[in-house]
Design an enzyme around this catalytic site. Structure first.
Site, short mmCIF file in Angstrom:
data_model
loop_
_atom_site.label_atom_id
_atom_site.label_comp_id
_atom_site.label_asym_id
_atom_site.label_seq_id
_atom_site.Cartn_x
_atom_site.Cartn_y
_atom_site.Cartn_z
CB SER A 446 113.48 46.71 32.86
OG SER A 446 113.78 48.07 33.03
CG ASP A 498 117.24 46.55 39.95
OD1 ASP A 498 117.58 47.62 39.41
OD2 ASP A 498 116.43 45.77 39.45
#
Length: 664
Positions: A446, A498
């Site tokens: 991330s 995602d």
């Protein structure tokens, strides 16, 4: 639809948003009214007790008041059900009904006060059943009044009032004059201040310094820019997301063209390279996940983690020189040891120091792969979120790198912080002194993946053989030239749909336009969209075939905005008009196209079988390119596919499947 205008200001609620809350209140009021009516009928001749006359009058007026409220609510719900999101014409009489309903709150408030006074009067000695009924009536009145006040505060729009700058559609707009320019600046500044106050309120629990104040202003400017050219209320956005999800599912259920399938069939050489990278990614994802410390470890081991940490951590307490930042009870370090399987002596440096633009990381020796691993933590705090949202672009200028370009500002500052720690504090020198033959590998998930990527670019000249694995990095990270430059040494791993890997300002603008288009052209009322959408999200089934005005139109006709779309983009209060006019005058884009770093491995679900307490998912992986992630996909898995445990599970599944194939 455009926000409802009542009391001379715009509110963050539409005229078609009263169906569901109004129907719920209507049901409560009907049950309440029937109960009071039955109570009054049963005890009609039994009001001779002390205070009974007042009770008789109270119940009689309450019955009439509830009947009036029920009538007003019925009219409000009925009118709110008419029309569509982009066709508010049938609901033009709703403000008058709403005024009537709001006026009824005054006698209800007075009667609730009188009821509370009557119940608390010790001289009243009537039947206990009647007194209890009055008590519950008073409580119900106050609960509804409190929730109404909370609802008003939620839908209050600070920018909805009438501003001094009012530009009519037919009038001349002399924005070049100093007076108009000053008014435009005032409106723009007020919008930025509103967003800045909201952000400060959300971050009230963290210590704020100059860096925070700069970040607040930058993020407020980002939100102001993004929301200044639409007039959608939150329920419109929810309806748009529901419609987009179902439309997307319908498109995915259609059979693919043969050439579209063939384009993903890799050569044997590329497939072998993919297998190697998947095996490496599965190994290094453990380090990226371990950087999250005890929150990740307890999340993935909810029943045994605390026992293991309490038993293991005290014996592995590092010296003060090995660790920076707070690690109370040594839970972070103990979690890293358990997740990675390394020994304490394998760690060169661990930093849990965390503030805006400064994120935790650790440096460790990986003897299995003969690598010095720098693992950067992802988003886990308010400071990290502020770093993520500092999405302005800045130039990345490096010596001997011709592919200089734009990068994400907040993530670049975080990478610069770690770079200075690694180089200036001699952390990497210490690591290579211990293991000079090892290679350098930088990993992160991330925010950590984005930071690791930019850190790898900064270290590339000093360590030409370094490798970087970025798991689920943010989509708006590098300009095209830098993204191409990083294909030689960075591998990005993305799972499914995602959201974060597709997040960039151009993609968000595209999503906004798609929401406006599909909402403006759906001819179903909003409450039907929301109800059927909730059913579809919870229970599944076939996507609803919402007929729209787009049916039967050719593709060329879709290149021009429709009238309903234009109304949702410019029909607003004067302050919003000013922001809209200002946004068209900025010719250079403030947020250029930024892309994912390096070569991209996209992991998708091939099939899944659900059991009683678990699900067996089969994954497939392929090399992909940045254009696949140029649009945000709406799905319940858009968040879960980003989670580090899901990424690790997918990589382990592929790695295990690969091992089984090799053994066969």
């Amino acid at each position: 639809m455009p926000g409802l205008v009542v009391f001379g200001r715009r509110w963050a609620i539409g005229s078609d948003d009263f169906v569901l809350p109004g129907a719920f209140e209507l049901f409560v009021r009907l049950v309440w009214w029937i109960g009071i009516l039955v109570l009054y009928t049963v005890h009609k001749g039994q009001f001779n007790c002390p205070g009974g006359g007042l009770l008789h009058s109270y119940l009689l007026v309450l019955i009439l008041l509830l009947a009036s409220i029920i009538c007003a609510l019925s009219a409000l719900v009925y009118i709110s059900m008419q029309g569509t999101i982009s066709n508010p014409g049938p609901r033009k009489s709703l403000p008058k009904v709403l005024y009537t309903r709001l006026l009824l709150y005054f006698p209800e408030f007075i009667w609730a006060v009188l009821g509370a006074v009557w119940v608390s009067d010790s001289s009243v000695h009537c039947e206990k059943t009647v007194i209890n009924a009055i008590i519950w009536t008073v409580i119900a009145s106050w609960v509804i009044i409190v929730f109404t006040i909370i609802g008003v505060l939620i839908v209050f729009d600070p920018l909805g009032g009438k501003k001094t700058l009012h530009l009519t559609d037919g009038g001349s707009r002399n924005l070049e004059s100093s007076h108009s320019g000053q008014l435009l600046y005032n409106v723009k500044s007020s919008a930025t201040r509103v967003w800045e106050k909201r952000i400060r309120l959300l971050c009230c629990c963290i210590v704020q310094d100059d860096d925070h104040r700069v970040a607040f202003t930058s993020i407020a400017e980002l939100f102001r820019t993004y929301f200044s050219d639409t007039d959608l209320v939150p329920s419109d956005i929810a309806a748009g997301l529901i419609l987009l999800h179902q439309e997307q599912d319908k498109m995915e259920s259609c059979p693919k063209e043969p050439e579209e399938v063939l384009c993903h069939s890799p050569s044997s050489l590329v497939a072998d390279d993919l297998d190697v990278e998947l095996e490496n990614a599965a190994h290094y994802m453990l380090f990226a996940a371990a950087a999250y410390g005890w929150p990740y470890y307890i999340y993935t081991n909810p029943f045994t983690a605390l026992c293991k940490l309490k038993g293991d951590c005290c014996g592995n307490r590092p010296t003060d020189s090995d660790i920076t930042g707070s690690d109370r009870h040594n839970f972070h370090f103990g979690s890293i040891l358990n997740i990675t399987g390394l020994q304490y002596r394998d760690f060169i440096h661990i930093s849990f120091h965390n503030k805006i633009y400064e994120i935790p990381f650790f440096v460790a020796l990986d003897h299995k792969k003969e690598a010095i691993v720098v693992a950067v933590r992802g988003t886990l705090s308010f400071e990290d979120i502020l770093t993520d949202l500092s999405a302005d672009c800045e130039d990345l200028t490096l010596e001997d790198v011709l592919e200089n370009g734009f990068v994400h500002k907040g993530i670049t500052q975080a990478a610069t912080y770690i770079y200075r720690k690694l180089i200036n504090d001699g952390i990497l020198n210490q690591a290579f002194t211990i293991a000079p033959e090892y290679k350098l590998v930088i990993v992160g998930h991330s925010l950590g993946g984005g930071t690791a990527s930019i850190l790898a670019i900064m270290l590339r000249n000093s360590f030409p053989t370094l490798k970087c694995y970025a798991f689920s990095p943010p989509g708006g990270l590098l300009s095209k030239s830098l993204a191409d430059y990083t294909k030689h040494f960075i591998v990005s791993v993305i799972v499914g749909k995602d959201l974060v890997a597709r997040l960039s300002m151009p993609n968000m603008e595209d999503l906004k336009r798609r929401i406006v288009r599909i909402v403006a052209n759906c001819n179903r009322p909003k409450y039907q969209i929301l109800l059927r959408g909730c059913w579809y999200e919870v229970f599944g089934g076939d996507p609803d075939d919402f007929p729209t005005e787009l049916d039967g139109r050719n593709q060329e006709a879709l290149s021009q905005p429709l009238l309903a779309e234009e109304s949702l983009m410019v029909h607003r209060s004067p302050s919003y008009n000013a922001l809209e006019d200002e946004s068209h005058q900025n010719s250079p884009p403030q947020y250029p196209h930024l892309y994912l770093p390096g070569k991209i491995i996209h992991i998708v679900e091939e099939s899944s079988s659900r059991r009683l307490c678990s699900s067996d998912i089969k994954y497939a992986a392929r090399w992909s390119n940045e254009t696949v992630f140029s649009s945000i996909l709406i799905s319940p898995k858009m968040i879960t596919d980003h989670m580090p445990d899901v990424v690790l599970k997918a990589l382990n599944s592929l790695s295990q499947e690969q091992g089984e194939c090799l053994s066969c």
